[in-house]
Design an enzyme around this catalytic site. Structure first.
Site, PDB file in Angstrom:
ATOM      1  N   HIS A   1      11.835   1.919   2.544  1.00  0.00           N
ATOM      2  CA  HIS A   1      11.437   0.584   2.983  1.00  0.00           C
ATOM      3  C   HIS A   1      11.281   0.556   4.498  1.00  0.00           C
ATOM      4  O   HIS A   1      10.295   0.059   5.020  1.00  0.00           O
ATOM      5  CB  HIS A   1      12.473  -0.452   2.537  1.00  0.00           C
ATOM      6  CG  HIS A   1      12.148  -1.850   2.957  1.00  0.00           C
ATOM      7  ND1 HIS A   1      12.586  -2.379   4.159  1.00  0.00           N
ATOM      8  CD2 HIS A   1      11.428  -2.827   2.360  1.00  0.00           C
ATOM      9  CE1 HIS A   1      12.146  -3.619   4.266  1.00  0.00           C
ATOM     10  NE2 HIS A   1      11.448  -3.914   3.195  1.00  0.00           N
ATOM     11  N   HIS A   2      12.267   1.088   5.220  1.00  0.00           N
ATOM     12  CA  HIS A   2      12.134   1.269   6.654  1.00  0.00           C
ATOM     13  C   HIS A   2      13.145   2.291   7.141  1.00  0.00           C
ATOM     14  O   HIS A   2      14.093   2.644   6.418  1.00  0.00           O
ATOM     15  CB  HIS A   2      12.268  -0.058   7.427  1.00  0.00           C
ATOM     16  CG  HIS A   2      13.652  -0.632   7.463  1.00  0.00           C
ATOM     17  ND1 HIS A   2      14.095  -1.608   6.609  1.00  0.00           N
ATOM     18  CD2 HIS A   2      14.701  -0.371   8.290  1.00  0.00           C
ATOM     19  CE1 HIS A   2      15.344  -1.932   6.892  1.00  0.00           C
ATOM     20  NE2 HIS A   2      15.731  -1.181   7.907  1.00  0.00           N
TER      21      HIS A   2
ATOM     22  N   GLN B   1      18.870   6.182  10.041  1.00  0.00           N
ATOM     23  CA  GLN B   1      19.184   5.257   8.959  1.00  0.00           C
ATOM     24  C   GLN B   1      17.924   5.032   8.120  1.00  0.00           C
ATOM     25  O   GLN B   1      16.866   4.718   8.666  1.00  0.00           O
ATOM     26  CB  GLN B   1      19.660   3.913   9.494  1.00  0.00           C
ATOM     27  CG  GLN B   1      20.017   2.903   8.407  1.00  0.00           C
ATOM     28  CD  GLN B   1      20.269   1.514   8.966  1.00  0.00           C
ATOM     29  OE1 GLN B   1      19.354   0.845   9.430  1.00  0.00           O
ATOM     30  NE2 GLN B   1      21.532   1.085   8.939  1.00  0.00           N
TER      31      GLN B   1
ATOM     32  N   HIS C   1      16.480   2.897   4.726  1.00  0.00           N
ATOM     33  CA  HIS C   1      16.699   1.842   3.743  1.00  0.00           C
ATOM     34  C   HIS C   1      15.859   2.160   2.511  1.00  0.00           C
ATOM     35  O   HIS C   1      14.633   2.221   2.588  1.00  0.00           O
ATOM     36  CB  HIS C   1      16.296   0.494   4.338  1.00  0.00           C
ATOM     37  CG  HIS C   1      16.356  -0.647   3.364  1.00  0.00           C
ATOM     38  ND1 HIS C   1      15.670  -1.829   3.548  1.00  0.00           N
ATOM     39  CD2 HIS C   1      17.025  -0.801   2.184  1.00  0.00           C
ATOM     40  CE1 HIS C   1      15.905  -2.642   2.542  1.00  0.00           C
ATOM     41  NE2 HIS C   1      16.716  -2.033   1.698  1.00  0.00           N
TER      42      HIS C   1
ATOM     43  N   HIS D   1       8.948  -6.885  12.840  1.00  0.00           N
ATOM     44  CA  HIS D   1       9.491  -6.565  11.510  1.00  0.00           C
ATOM     45  C   HIS D   1       9.978  -7.824  10.818  1.00  0.00           C
ATOM     46  O   HIS D   1      10.812  -8.561  11.352  1.00  0.00           O
ATOM     47  CB  HIS D   1      10.643  -5.569  11.608  1.00  0.00           C
ATOM     48  CG  HIS D   1      11.262  -5.238  10.273  1.00  0.00           C
ATOM     49  ND1 HIS D   1      10.608  -4.486   9.323  1.00  0.00           N
ATOM     50  CD2 HIS D   1      12.446  -5.587   9.723  1.00  0.00           C
ATOM     51  CE1 HIS D   1      11.374  -4.361   8.252  1.00  0.00           C
ATOM     52  NE2 HIS D   1      12.499  -5.039   8.460  1.00  0.00           N
TER      53      HIS D   1
ATOM     54  N   HIS E   1      10.335  -9.182   6.348  1.00  0.00           N
ATOM     55  CA  HIS E   1      10.075  -8.789   4.969  1.00  0.00           C
ATOM     56  C   HIS E   1       8.847  -9.566   4.485  1.00  0.00           C
ATOM     57  O   HIS E   1       7.910  -9.770   5.252  1.00  0.00           O
ATOM     58  CB  HIS E   1      11.316  -9.000   4.121  1.00  0.00           C
ATOM     59  CG  HIS E   1      12.467  -8.120   4.536  1.00  0.00           C
ATOM     60  ND1 HIS E   1      13.762  -8.290   4.110  1.00  0.00           N
ATOM     61  CD2 HIS E   1      12.498  -7.058   5.380  1.00  0.00           C
ATOM     62  CE1 HIS E   1      14.542  -7.369   4.642  1.00  0.00           C
ATOM     63  NE2 HIS E   1      13.801  -6.607   5.420  1.00  0.00           N
TER      64      HIS E   1
ATOM     65  N   MET F   1      14.222 -10.734   7.444  1.00  0.00           N
ATOM     66  CA  MET F   1      14.611 -10.299   8.782  1.00  0.00           C
ATOM     67  C   MET F   1      13.583 -10.841   9.764  1.00  0.00           C
ATOM     68  O   MET F   1      12.409 -11.000   9.418  1.00  0.00           O
ATOM     69  CB  MET F   1      14.674  -8.771   8.881  1.00  0.00           C
ATOM     70  CG  MET F   1      15.871  -8.142   8.217  1.00  0.00           C
ATOM     71  SD  MET F   1      15.948  -6.360   8.573  1.00  0.00           S
ATOM     72  CE  MET F   1      17.504  -5.959   7.745  1.00  0.00           C
TER      73      MET F   1
END
Length: 337
Positions: free
Chosen positions: A72-73, A146, A148, A217, A219, A293
């Site tokens: 997703h990111h 990280q 997601h 960014h 959603h 977000m």
């Protein structure tokens, strides 16, 4: 999640060995997930690498190794200390307790975002002579990736993932050090409404920031994200300079800023996410794809100086915070493309 114990040591060794490369050469280091198998939807996983502390490196480019069907990111954090000493851990800070794997923040100390990717954004090359300083005496002693994973469908049947980022770097000292400040909000979006999520903060440090790229960014509810430099004149009137404005559902890469005017002490950074909800429920700001977000990333450099100590600019968001309580002369087109 067993079998990853050697990942951190191996990657640290690889980065250290590049000390034998030519000082003027551009090298590549791959920070990738060590063939993990995401085991539930909306999972955030982190993996670290320790940077060689005996010398400084300058990251000058980011080449994503991922697709939006898989990830997703992704975020790349610079840390003084990582959130865990494990090779892989659950770094979804707002997630429920996870008995499967260790849970921790991406960074234990000195957290800052260096790079962010989503929606099949292409690679990013920094301007000539600009780089993120890591290792040596820099506060960035670890890099933490990280990822997601919003869905686990791509991993059915035990398939594994090596999403991540190929870092382009040099050992040649650069006088223009890059930094990122992340503007964002908390709050919530009410059902069947258009909501303006807003944030702002004043720069108090005696620095001269040269903005060169921005990234938005959200959603699925995001329609427009805009960011500005705001300068208050002697009469108390705010002068707004657009840094960037974008439909956040286009590829979420770093784009060149609209205006490269320096940002100095006393200036304010401001961002707005215009959200449109056709849902019959309230949507919270949060980590999952069912949440929202509101983020505006500003990438900049300082010359013969170190980047801002301030790395994040967050407010409570709508309905608790709005620009009009703090700023004036708000642009009428801040919510339109």
């Amino acid at each position: 999640m067993a079998g990853y114990s050697s990942h951190m040591v191996a990657t640290a060794l690889l980065l250290t060995l590049c000390g034998f490369c030519s000082a003027f050469e551009v090298n590549r280091f791959s920070l990738l997930m060590p063939n993990v198998t995401p085991y539930r939807p909306e999972l955030y996983l982190c993996t670290p690498v320790k940077v060689d502390y005996s010398k400084s490196y300058y990251i000058i480019g980011f080449e994503p190794n991922a697709t939006m069907q898989t990830a997703h990111h992704m975020l790349l954090y610079g840390c003084s200390k990582p959130g865990s000493r494990s090779a892989v851990w659950n770094c979804g800070e707002m997630a429920a307790k996870d008995e499967t794997i260790e849970m921790a923040s991406p960074c234990g100390m000195g957290s800052q975002v260096i790079y962010a990717w989503a929606r099949d954004a292409p690679k990013l090359e920094l301007p000539e002579g600009v780089g993120f300083k890591v290792g040596g005496k820099s506060p960035i002693q670890y890099l933490v990736l990280q990822v997601h994973y919003a869905t686990i469908k791509p991993f059915e049947g035990g398939k594994t993932d090596d999403s991540g980022i190929h870092l382009h770097y040099t050992e040649r000292p650069l006088e223009k050090e890059a930094g990122v400040i992340l503007l964002g909000t908390g709050g919530f979006i009410r059902p069947m409404t258009v909501e303006k999520m807003e944030t702002s903060c004043t720069i108090h440090e005696k620095k001269v920031m040269h903005p060169f790229a921005y990234r938005t960014h959200t959603h699925s509810l995001g329609r427009v994200v805009s960011g500005y430099k705001v300068t208050r004149d002697r009469t108390g009137a705010d002068q707004w300079v657009l840094l960037g404005k974008r439909d956040p559902l286009t590829p979420q890469m770093f784009y060149p800023v609209v205006n490269q005017q320096p940002i100095t002490q006393g200036d304010t950074l401001a961002a707005r996410c215009t959200m449109q909800s056709n849902r019959n429920r309230t949507t919270q700001i949060g980590p999952t794809n069912d949440d929202e977000m509101c983020n505006f990333y500003l990438m900049y450099y300082v010359e013969r100086d170190s980047p801002l100590q301030k790395k994040y600019c967050f407010t409570e968001g709508s309905p608790f915070y709005n620009w009009s309580s703090h700023l004036n002369n708000i642009p009428e087109d801040a919510s339109s493309l």
